[in-house]
Write a protein that holds these residues in place. Structure first.
Motif, PDB file in Angstrom:
ATOM      1  N   ASP A  99       0.859  -1.183   0.000  1.00 21.69           N
ATOM      2  CA  ASP A  99       0.000   0.000   0.000  1.00 21.69           C
ATOM      3  C   ASP A  99       0.898   1.237   0.000  1.00 21.69           C
ATOM      4  O   ASP A  99       1.451   1.603   1.041  1.00 21.69           O
ATOM      5  N   GLU A 133       0.418   9.885   3.646  1.00 26.21           N
ATOM      6  CA  GLU A 133      -0.874   9.709   2.975  1.00 26.21           C
ATOM      7  C   GLU A 133      -1.882   9.111   3.936  1.00 26.21           C
ATOM      8  O   GLU A 133      -3.069   9.416   3.915  1.00 26.21           O
ATOM      9  N   GLU A 134      -1.391   8.216   4.784  1.00 20.84           N
ATOM     10  CA  GLU A 134      -2.292   7.486   5.679  1.00 20.84           C
ATOM     11  C   GLU A 134      -2.782   8.338   6.839  1.00 20.84           C
ATOM     12  O   GLU A 134      -3.792   8.012   7.462  1.00 20.84           O
ATOM     13  N   GLN A 200      -6.745  -3.224  -2.798  1.00 21.68           N
ATOM     14  CA  GLN A 200      -7.127  -3.261  -1.369  1.00 21.68           C
ATOM     15  C   GLN A 200      -8.520  -3.826  -1.160  1.00 21.68           C
ATOM     16  O   GLN A 200      -9.129  -3.615  -0.105  1.00 21.68           O
ATOM     17  N   HIS A 388      -3.999  -3.013   4.591  1.00 22.86           N
ATOM     18  CA  HIS A 388      -3.866  -2.394   5.915  1.00 22.86           C
ATOM     19  C   HIS A 388      -3.667  -3.472   6.976  1.00 22.86           C
ATOM     20  O   HIS A 388      -4.159  -3.338   8.107  1.00 22.86           O
TER      21      HIS A 388
HETATM   22 MN    MN Z   1      -3.620   2.883   2.927  1.00 22.07          MN
END
Ligand code: MN
Ligand code: GLV
Ligand code: MN
Length: 417
Positions: A99, A133-134, A200, A388
């Protein structure tokens, strides 16, 4: 039996695998997935690796005042806008290896193909590796891209703190980054943004299709709810005399699945972070802080759920309980650029790679860039639809396929007027 292996694809695949494997060693939780928080030691290790590779591939490397990394292949046109290609390299706590990094690595390998084929584009190509980003360290998310386009200004950035009260600027300086470097970038310097990401979710794997061309990304918001009550002794305070911040939070959170269901369609609501204070086994909690992540392809649904969460907050504010709701991030659903979607589909078909259209339920830096430049995204399958989490896995052969598509698309975009 003769098995035909495309040497080029096999070489790209091997390099992709090596980058991903190396990057996955830069984790704060070895053996328990990738934990690479922004401006951490692991960020520094990954950063050094990426910058080294960029240099090796003949790119001019720079960082901005947020620590985003840019590797530029100059074009023949003077002061021309760049075709950007990349993703983020931070992770969620105990996340996977793909990711974010899959997209950064794809960008690197596109640059490698430009170098190997001795191509000098007309417009510059820039590989970008974005921070935070997360939102796992400073909240909200999409920080690097929001900073680049000016949606996060100097003042906003200076106010960002992590859960331990450490300011983002101080964390940057501590790892040797310079927050005084330029931050916002003129949209005129960007011709397009391309991003590969893992899906994802389960769709591509179930269909047995190696490439998804993204048409749109869901709208999303992140709320932070703070419940304040009264601390007290767990043994001596009668049940009817309590203002328990955690019980109140739990009652609210328990209603979210139903709330999402009644909103319908693709609406999803998640509480993924909850902090309890003072966090003692025999102390009635006096404060709880939790997040509410709300997403839907239709903005209206996101807005309705926000209102309902606020109504819940009002209805539970009584008997010594005080509840406040803060919005950390709000972003409308975004469509990808139609011309780039067509270009990606055409290129994928020309390469004889099966593909389909797909929408994204996850947020991506591409959605931030989409208001400022022409954006396109590719997805590759995620094993068992998982992301995740440490089990997150995608096939490096699919990344290599995507590299070939992005290379062809980037060649066209760096040539076209
Ligand atoms: Mn992510
Ligand atoms: C990023 O992974 C997000 O969708 O929140
Ligand atoms: Mn991501």
């Amino acid at each position: 039996m003769h098995v035909k292996i495309d040497r080029n694809l096999a070489t790209i695949q091997a390099r992709v695998e090596s980058h991903i494997d190396t990057l996955s060693t830069f984790t704060a939780t070895p053996g328990k997935g990738t934990t690479r928080l922004t401006y951490s030691h692991e960020d520094l290790q990954a950063r050094q690796y990426l910058k080294e590779k960029m240099k090796e591939y003949g790119l001019q490397v720079r960082e901005d005042g947020f620590g985003n990394i840019f590797g530029k292949l100059q074009g023949t046109l003077k002061d021309a806008p760049s075709v950007l290609i990349g993703s983020h390299f931070d992770s969620v706590p105990n996340g996977g290896s793909y990711d974010g990094p899959a997209g950064v690595v794809a960008g690197l390998e596109v640059a490698a193909l430009f170098a190997e084929n001795r191509l000098t584009p007309k417009y510059p190509l820039e590989v970008i590796a974005l921070v935070e980003e997360e939102g796992s360290r400073f909240g909200g998310g999409l920080m690097g891209s929001r900073g680049i386009v000016g949606l996060l200004d100097e003042e906003g950035f200076n106010g960002l703190k992590d859960k331990d009260g450490i300011y983002a600027v101080d964390a940057m300086k501590k790892m040797g980054l310079d927050p005084s470097l330029p931050k916002k970038r003129d949209p005129k310097t960007m011709k397009a943004y391309l991003e590969l990401h893992i899906e994802q979710g389960p769709i591509l794997e179930e269909k047995g299709i190696p490439i998804g061309v993204v048409e749109a990304i869901v709208g999303l918001t992140q709320l932070e709810v703070t419940v304040k009550g009264q601390a007290g002794h767990a043994g001596t305070t009668p049940m009817d005399r309590r203002a328990d911040a955690l019980v109140t939070a739990a009652k609210m959170i328990a209603q979210f699945p139903e709330l999402a269901g009644s909103e319908g369609e693709d609406t999803v609501v998640t509480t993924g972070r909850l902090n309890v204070f003072p966090n003692g086994a025999n102390v009635i909690p006096d404060k709880t802080v939790f997040t509410v992540d709300i997403r839907s392809g239709k903005e209206e649904h996101v807005q309705n759920v926000i209102e309902k969460v606020k109504e819940l907050a009002v209805s539970y504010s009584r008997n010594g309980i005080e509840i406040s709701v803060e919005q950390l991030l709000y972003i409308q659903p975004k469509e990808m650029n139609k011309d780039i979607v067509s270009l990606l589909k055409k290129t994928t078909n020309e390469l004889d790679i099966p593909n389909c259209s797909i929408n994204s339920g996850a947020g991506h830096d591409a959605m931030v860039f989409s208001d400022f430049t022409n954006v396109g995204m590719l997805f590759i399958p995620s094993k068992d639809g998982l992301s995740h989490c440490p089990e997150e896995w995608s096939d490096s052969r699919d990344v290599a396929n995507a590299v070939q598509i992005l290379f062809e698309a980037a060649k066209k975009l760096t040539e076209a007027e």
